[in-house]
Design a protein around this motif. Structure first.
Motif: not given
Length: 81
Positions: A37, A40-45, A47-48, A51
């Motif tokens: 988890t 995934f949070a690091e990957i999401t950050n 990607i943000a 972006t």
């Protein structure tokens, strides 16, 4: 077959130990899920962040486009004058 108190106590201890092992296994699985988890949070950050960088670049292009439009309008006014 009858069990004496010592046998019952030993069986109870073995069952308790088995439950302890199962509990430890669940704890390891829970920790592994927490690690995933967090990844995934690091990957999401990340990607943000990407972006946001693209948004900034898009805004820069919009400013350049607007500046070109202003220059084009100025040239048109000069040409029409």
């Amino acid at each position: 077959m009858r069990y004496g108190q010592a046998e019952i106590t030993n069986e109870s201890a073995e069952i308790t130990n088995e439950f302890a092992e199962i509990t430890n296994e669940f704890a390891e699985i829970t920790n592994a899920i927490a690690d995933i988890t967090n990844e995934f949070a690091e990957i999401t950050n990340a990607i943000a962040d990407i972006t946001n960088e693209f948004a900034e670049i898009t805004n820069e292009f919009a400013e350049i486009t607007n500046a070109i439009a202003e220059i084009t309008n100025a040239i048109a006014q000069i040409t029409n004058a």
